[in-house]
Write an enzyme that holds these catalytic residues in place. Structure first.
Site, short mmCIF file in Angstrom:
data_model
loop_
_atom_site.label_atom_id
_atom_site.label_comp_id
_atom_site.label_asym_id
_atom_site.label_seq_id
_atom_site.Cartn_x
_atom_site.Cartn_y
_atom_site.Cartn_z
N GLY A 1 2.73 4.11 6.55
CA GLY A 1 2.87 3.08 5.51
C GLY A 1 3.17 1.69 6.06
O GLY A 1 2.65 0.70 5.57
N GLN B 1 -4.21 7.26 -0.20
CA GLN B 1 -4.03 7.55 1.23
C GLN B 1 -3.33 8.89 1.43
O GLN B 1 -3.63 9.62 2.37
CB GLN B 1 -3.27 6.41 1.91
N ASP C 1 2.93 -1.57 7.80
CA ASP C 1 1.90 -2.37 8.47
C ASP C 1 2.21 -3.85 8.27
O ASP C 1 1.31 -4.68 8.29
CB ASP C 1 0.52 -2.01 7.93
N LYS D 1 -12.94 -7.07 10.25
CA LYS D 1 -12.57 -6.58 8.92
C LYS D 1 -11.68 -7.58 8.21
O LYS D 1 -10.74 -8.10 8.79
CB LYS D 1 -11.81 -5.26 9.04
N ARG E 1 -10.51 5.78 8.17
CA ARG E 1 -10.09 5.69 9.58
C ARG E 1 -8.58 5.84 9.72
O ARG E 1 -8.07 6.28 10.75
CB ARG E 1 -10.64 4.44 10.25
N LYS F 1 8.20 -4.00 6.24
CA LYS F 1 8.10 -2.61 5.78
C LYS F 1 8.80 -1.64 6.74
O LYS F 1 8.90 -1.88 7.94
CB LYS F 1 6.63 -2.22 5.61
#
Lengths: 325, 325
Positions: free
Chosen positions: B223, B139, B225, B67, B111, B229
């Site tokens: 959130g 999301q 990732d 991906k 997913r 963060k």
């Protein structure tokens, strides 16, 4: 925009332009803050396969390439080639995917051979009579053709384990270049008779020994690109007057430098010249005709981005011409 | 074979099947020797952009996904969405590229939401009345819809910084689910009133404080990732009776666990439950209704491979039906 191998082959080959494009990629690596993450690798031992992902963003370039290449070494049992590959071109400005080059590894062959020519340009003696190559596959042919663009040799000496491929190599080289090709019965003869030697094998133990070296020889080892591969006896790197990595961190992991460090001949911290330092003029290559020089090429994402952007520009240009007609 | 987002959306959504597919991916992570290299990341600071590459090979699967997803946060100035993404499906047997899903991040949304539902299935109390969500974007919607497949709540409470988006969230949820949506004026109210709280923000400093927690609450933080963060005050992870990572090594680098380690609340070596250990039955989730539980989701290549293979199978099945007609 999707292009297949045939469309790409028609417009991109071994020539002065592609060598210049790859040389510039190395200069960019040495002079710009190129973003080049470590190679991503997926091993699939059940099927004797591996998939590599390489990428690099070169500041100032509108696009960057993400290359997916695979080697599945049982594919021959299914009548399929072992290698597959494609390059995706992504906008550096917006992140949008812009083009897909289904080149099946062709652009990798070109940019790899071009890197060999760039290394020889800075490291080989100016005048050479005989170029030697170990291995007689596709990359051996591309390397000799690329080398011929930067050095005007008349003789080629080749060693390969499979006679039919060596004969095909000889025929193709004598057809495409103004050279005579001699077939050696072992790698030692190749080294003894050549001023430039290129190794293009998937070897996992040395195919060239230090004892065979002679003053003035330049060796480009481009086969090793994985943790278990090795083409040169590690002491060759120590013996060489000049040892050059394409990218030191990659060579430490995947190239000839890995073995030299494992055998205690280099430390990980040893200062190593990178090819981009030669192309950018930051450091000097060969300065004496008797020096022994070695280039260790593992293949970089920067080369991929450079050749892919070049290829896309060629393809776009052609489309415009068609439209005008 | 190339499919676009519209074709994929028609056949793949939030439902019991996709939740099961993602749950199985986590079980595979815990029980099979899944090959999942670290995320490859290209940062392009000039354009406030980043490109991530994720992949995973799940033994036994004929295909695996690679991906490529990007976020370019100045794209809005050009009138473009910030996110782009596609998935390539590659044969695990031969390395050949087999399909390209130009889903533009849609399958990632699915997913990711499905993983939230899986976490809640093992960690949230069986009976919940109110589900809370911080953030009101795409999301947040997918997460609430997925959660509703595993827990039958009637009330939703949402907090988001942009009023128009919160109102649109309320309208969509009340239209699509049998729920009432209440709009909170701050995140503390969301936590106070909810038995399950989902955080779906790009926050770089905590949006939930430890002091707000109450017995029985489950929090899914999806959130974070990236290295900078953070959504939860780090002490929440320590306070929780059960803390679960999707993949510990990723959460140490990119998730809430990173801050907890940096603040000295966990050591890198601390044993952490991974979600696949719950889905595979190796470890137990919630055992008491008063426990406080936290799931830290950074997103895994295994989920990508699972959803992409599922999507391709749906698309192929549809094509066959068309052919038969």
């Amino acid at each position: 925009m999707i292009f297949n191998q045939a469309e790409i082959k028609e417009l991109v080959g071994i020539n002065d332009e592609t060598i210049t494009v790859v040389e510039k990629a190395f200069t960019d690596l040495a002079t710009k803050s190129v973003v080049m993450p470590p190679i991503m690798r997926v091993d699939i031992p059940e099927y004797n396969g591996e998939v590599d992902v390489k990428t690099a963003y070169i500041p100032g370039s509108e696009l960057f390439a993400l290359k997916v290449s695979s080697g599945f070494f049982d594919n021959f049992k299914l009548g399929l080639p072992s290698a597959n590959g494609l390059m995706m071109l992504i906008s550096s400005v917006t992140g949008e995917p812009k083009a897909l080059l289904l080149d099946n590894g062709y652009l990798t062959d070109i940019r790899t051979a071009a890197a060999g020519a760039v290394a020889a340009k800075y490291l080989a003696n100016d005048t050479i009579y005989t170029a030697g190559v170990i291995g007689a596959g596709a990359q051996a042919r591309y390397q000799i053709k690329a080398l011929h663009k930067v050095r005007d040799f008349k003789e080629v000496i080749v060693y390969g384990p499979t006679e039919s491929r060596v004969i095909a190599f000889k025929q193709e080289m004598e057809r495409d270049l103004d050279v005579n090709v001699h077939i050696a019965t072992n790698p030692e003869h190749v080294v003894a008779l050549s001023e430039v030697v290129i190794t293009t094998t998937p070897a996992t133990s040395p195919v060239i020994q230090e004892a065979w070296l002679h003053p003035g020889v330049h060796i480009t080892a481009m086969g090793s690109d994985a943790e278990h591969k090795q083409e040169l006896e590690a002491s060759i790197l120590k013996r060489a007057d000049i040892y050059v990595s394409d990218v030191k961190t990659q060579c430490l992991r995947l190239g000839e430098l890995r073995s030299a460090v494992e055998e205690g001949l280099f430390s990980k911290e040893t200062d190593v010249i990178e090819l981009g330092e030669l192309t950018s003029g930051k450091k000097t290559g060969r300065t004496d005709s008797s020096e022994i020089t070695v280039a260790d090429l593992t293949g970089t994402g920067a080369q991929d981005t450079a050749i892919a952007v070049y290829a896309l520009n060629q393809l776009r240009r052609k489309q415009e011409i068609y439209v005008k007609e």
